[in-house]
Design a protein around this motif. Structure first.
Motif, mmCIF file in Angstrom:
data_model
loop_
_atom_site.group_PDB
_atom_site.id
_atom_site.type_symbol
_atom_site.label_atom_id
_atom_site.label_comp_id
_atom_site.label_asym_id
_atom_site.label_seq_id
_atom_site.Cartn_x
_atom_site.Cartn_y
_atom_site.Cartn_z
ATOM 1 N N ILE A 4 0.841 -1.193 0.000
ATOM 2 C CA ILE A 4 0.000 0.000 0.000
ATOM 3 C C ILE A 4 0.872 1.237 0.000
ATOM 4 O O ILE A 4 1.778 1.378 0.833
ATOM 5 C CB ILE A 4 -0.943 0.012 1.215
ATOM 6 N N VAL A 5 0.608 2.134 -0.921
ATOM 7 C CA VAL A 5 1.288 3.422 -0.980
ATOM 8 C C VAL A 5 0.323 4.497 -0.488
ATOM 9 O O VAL A 5 -0.830 4.565 -0.944
ATOM 10 C CB VAL A 5 1.766 3.751 -2.410
ATOM 11 N N ARG A 19 -3.299 2.009 10.901
ATOM 12 C CA ARG A 19 -4.318 0.957 10.967
ATOM 13 C C ARG A 19 -4.064 -0.124 9.921
ATOM 14 O O ARG A 19 -4.252 -1.324 10.198
ATOM 15 C CB ARG A 19 -5.710 1.573 10.782
ATOM 16 N N LEU A 20 -3.644 0.271 8.736
ATOM 17 C CA LEU A 20 -3.371 -0.718 7.688
ATOM 18 C C LEU A 20 -2.155 -1.568 8.029
ATOM 19 O O LEU A 20 -2.128 -2.776 7.754
ATOM 20 C CB LEU A 20 -3.167 -0.005 6.356
ATOM 21 N N ALA A 21 -1.150 -0.949 8.627
ATOM 22 C CA ALA A 21 0.044 -1.703 9.010
ATOM 23 C C ALA A 21 -0.276 -2.730 10.087
ATOM 24 O O ALA A 21 0.210 -3.871 10.048
ATOM 25 C CB ALA A 21 1.130 -0.747 9.491
ATOM 26 N N ARG A 26 1.957 -4.008 4.076
ATOM 27 C CA ARG A 26 3.211 -3.264 3.952
ATOM 28 C C ARG A 26 2.875 -1.870 3.432
ATOM 29 O O ARG A 26 2.389 -1.719 2.314
ATOM 30 C CB ARG A 26 4.158 -3.972 2.994
ATOM 31 N N VAL A 27 3.134 -0.859 4.266
ATOM 32 C CA VAL A 27 2.686 0.494 3.970
ATOM 33 C C VAL A 27 3.882 1.427 3.811
ATOM 34 O O VAL A 27 4.772 1.456 4.661
ATOM 35 C CB VAL A 27 1.765 1.032 5.083
ATOM 36 N N THR A 28 3.892 2.179 2.723
ATOM 37 C CA THR A 28 4.924 3.181 2.471
ATOM 38 C C THR A 28 4.253 4.525 2.235
ATOM 39 O O THR A 28 3.314 4.623 1.444
ATOM 40 C CB THR A 28 5.769 2.818 1.241
ATOM 41 N N VAL A 29 4.743 5.554 2.930
ATOM 42 C CA VAL A 29 4.203 6.904 2.816
ATOM 43 C C VAL A 29 5.197 7.776 2.072
ATOM 44 O O VAL A 29 6.377 7.830 2.433
ATOM 45 C CB VAL A 29 3.914 7.507 4.202
ATOM 46 N N GLU A 248 6.809 2.755 6.498
ATOM 47 C CA GLU A 248 7.997 3.406 5.953
ATOM 48 C C GLU A 248 7.625 4.797 5.430
ATOM 49 O O GLU A 248 6.603 4.961 4.762
ATOM 50 C CB GLU A 248 8.593 2.569 4.818
ATOM 51 N N PHE A 249 8.464 5.781 5.741
ATOM 52 C CA PHE A 249 8.246 7.148 5.295
ATOM 53 C C PHE A 249 9.397 7.600 4.404
ATOM 54 O O PHE A 249 10.566 7.346 4.717
ATOM 55 C CB PHE A 249 8.144 8.109 6.485
ATOM 56 N N THR A 250 9.057 8.278 3.328
ATOM 57 C CA THR A 250 10.049 8.942 2.488
ATOM 58 C C THR A 250 9.623 10.392 2.337
ATOM 59 O O THR A 250 8.569 10.680 1.760
ATOM 60 C CB THR A 250 10.163 8.286 1.101
ATOM 61 N N PHE A 251 10.426 11.301 2.886
ATOM 62 C CA PHE A 251 10.109 12.723 2.822
ATOM 63 C C PHE A 251 10.826 13.376 1.647
ATOM 64 O O PHE A 251 11.834 12.876 1.155
ATOM 65 C CB PHE A 251 10.482 13.411 4.138
#
Length: 504
Positions: A4-5, A19-21, A26-29, A248-251
């Motif tokens: 999920i992105v 909530r999804l994690a 597998r969640v990436t922001v 996971e976060f990518t700024f």
């Protein structure tokens, strides 16, 4: 386990991510700015610290539920949540002042009777009873359930049980918030009190449906709360909860395009051309951004149209010499003495900025906001038109001039204010736009019933399978509680599928 992105690291987006994690995905922001929180930001200078977005929290149960559901831990274990009392002090145009106790009907009735005269408190108390009925009728479909497929039904019937009045051989009921104020409250100061709740969300009380009565009711029923260290601490706690659940976060990563494959969302393309594949995409962005990066198939004519042309906020942060008086109210609303002019500037002829706007003064009793106990940090806010680059739009100089006017008006709530100012910082609608991506720095309002559905927000699902919308610009609209609920709704729709009927 799905990939999920999430586009954007605003409060609703992070609530969905956590909530999804927890559900095993597998969640990436990907966030285009350098930090999380969206509109819930922080400004620091010379040991002073200020919230740049909302400064108070309503309906903390939404975030309590988030922390319990994503870690079996109370919200209070992560932030210092305190109830503000009085909930607000009001300074009316005629000089009358009243301080309203937090979440106490009897206390509010007594305070209003004492300040405005016998009977004023009873009229307001009776209004709150009717507002509760509107809340009970709309809470579930407007806050806890996905937007109904037949959403137009929500716009057809007014849930507020307005009093029926017989005038000139006709029986009439109030259909707008301004009419409720005029016909049921019978005092211009009570009218100002009621309408200020709509104005704070950028709603015109003359056209907002009577169901907007739920806005003051929410504050009355669930109280007004502050987070020690500022509301930015709540954003930090939600971000850390996401990290603890391996989100996971990518700024500094702007999404240029939502990738479509075989008739469904299949990932995102970042600036620079990198494509990240995903099974689901959750977009926590403003309508204009989604329209730019989303496939044409993502929206349809049968869906709730995105709201445009909403006002913004002008914020002034003040660093003051001298300590905060121990009896100072955390929040004071200084009401306009030219209602017609203020509403015309915000919602009417576009003739410029209001001359004497309604100003909200926030004075937190919080040593984390000042360099020492010999200083005070104070924030002023006013609802203003969103900025426009076209001729006639308000310039930065015009906003600076209005900010000075706001300081003068705030002196009615803080005696000797100008003599205490060390420096001030102005945050304009353009700054809001840069932080949130919203057109003109507009601020979304909560979803409301009636009014033909024009104050609803687009559904969390879209016409493109696999693509979901979250945050203040999607159902159920703006405000921290509503953004948090949008995260719960999106997570439920992904985890449980189309049979999901709402949060419990």
């Amino acid at each position: 386990m799905a990939r999920i992105v999430v586009i954007g690291a605003g409060m609703g987006a992070m609530a969905a991510a956590a909530r999804l994690a927890v559900a095993g995905h597998r969640v990436t922001v990907f966030e285009r700015t350098a930090t999380y929180g969206g509109a819930v930001g922080r400004f620091e200078r010379d040991g002073f610290a200020f919230d740049t977005g909302p400064g108070l929290l309503q309906v903390p149960a939404v975030h309590r539920d988030l922390f319990v559901k994503t870690g079996k831990e109370p919200l209070e274990a992560r932030v210092d949540l305190v109830q503000v009392d009085p909930a607000a002090r009001h300074v009316f145009a005629d000089g009358t002042e009243v301080s309203l106790p937090n979440a106490s009907r009897a206390g509010v009735v007594s305070a209003l009777d004492g300040a405005l005269g016998a009977g004023a408190g009873e009229r307001w108390g009776d209004f709150l009873v009717r507002a509760r009925e509107a809340w009970d009728r709309t809470r579930r479909p407007l806050l806890e359930e996905p937007l109904w497929a037949d959403w137009r039904v929500l716009g057809e019937r007014e849930p507020y049980p307005a009093l029926r009045q017989r005038r000139l051989l006709r029986t009439r009921t109030a259909s707008t918030l301004a009419e409720v104020a005029d016909r049921e409250l019978a005092d211009p100061r009570l009218a100002a009190l009621l309408e200020s709740h709509a104005l704070a969300y950028g709603l015109d009380p003359r056209t907002a449906p009577a169901s907007a009565a739920v806005l003051p009711y929410m504050e009355h029923a669930f109280g007004v709360w502050y987070v020690r260290g500022g509301l930015r601490e709540l954003a930090r706690a939600v971000y850390e909860r996401c990290l603890a659940r391996r989100v996971e976060f990518t700024f500094g990563a702007a999404v240029e395009r939502i990738v479509e494959k075989d008739g469904r969302a299949a990932g995102v393309e970042l600036a620079g051309g990198t494509v990240v594949e995903a099974d689901f995409v959750v977009a926590g962005v403003a309508p204009g951004v989604l329209e730019r990066i989303g496939p044409a198939a993502a929206r349809g004519a049968d869906e709730v149209p995105a709201q445009h042309g909403l006002p913004s906020r002008l914020t002034v942060h003040l660093a003051l010499r001298g300590p905060r008086p121990p009896d100072a109210a955390h929040r004071t609303v200084v009401h306009t003495d030219d209602r017609a002019r203020e509403l015309a500037c915000l919602f009417g002829d576009g003739s410029g900025l209001p001359d004497r706007p309604t100003v909200t003064v926030l004075r937190p009793d919080d040593l984390a906001s000042v360099p020492d106990d010999g200083h005070e940090a104070l924030t002023l806010t006013a609802t203003v038109p969103a900025y426009r680059d076209a001729p006639g739009g308000a310039s930065r100089d015009a906003f600076a001039e209005l900010a000075d006017t706001m300081i003068t008006r705030a002196g009615r709530a803080v005696p000797g204010l100008r003599d205490r100012v060390l420096w001030h910082e102005v945050r304009t609608p353009r700054d809001v736009a840069e932080a949130t991506g919203a057109d003109g720095g507009a601020v979304p309002a909560p979803a409301l019933a009636a009014a033909g559905g024009r104050l609803l927000h687009p559904a969390n699902t879209t016409r493109l399978p696999g693509l979901f919308a979250v945050g203040g610009w999607a159902h159920p609209g703006g405000g921290l509680p509503h953004a948090g609920m949008s995260g719960a709704l999106v997570a439920g729709l992904i985890v449980e599928g189309p049979d999901f009927r709402g949060s419990q």
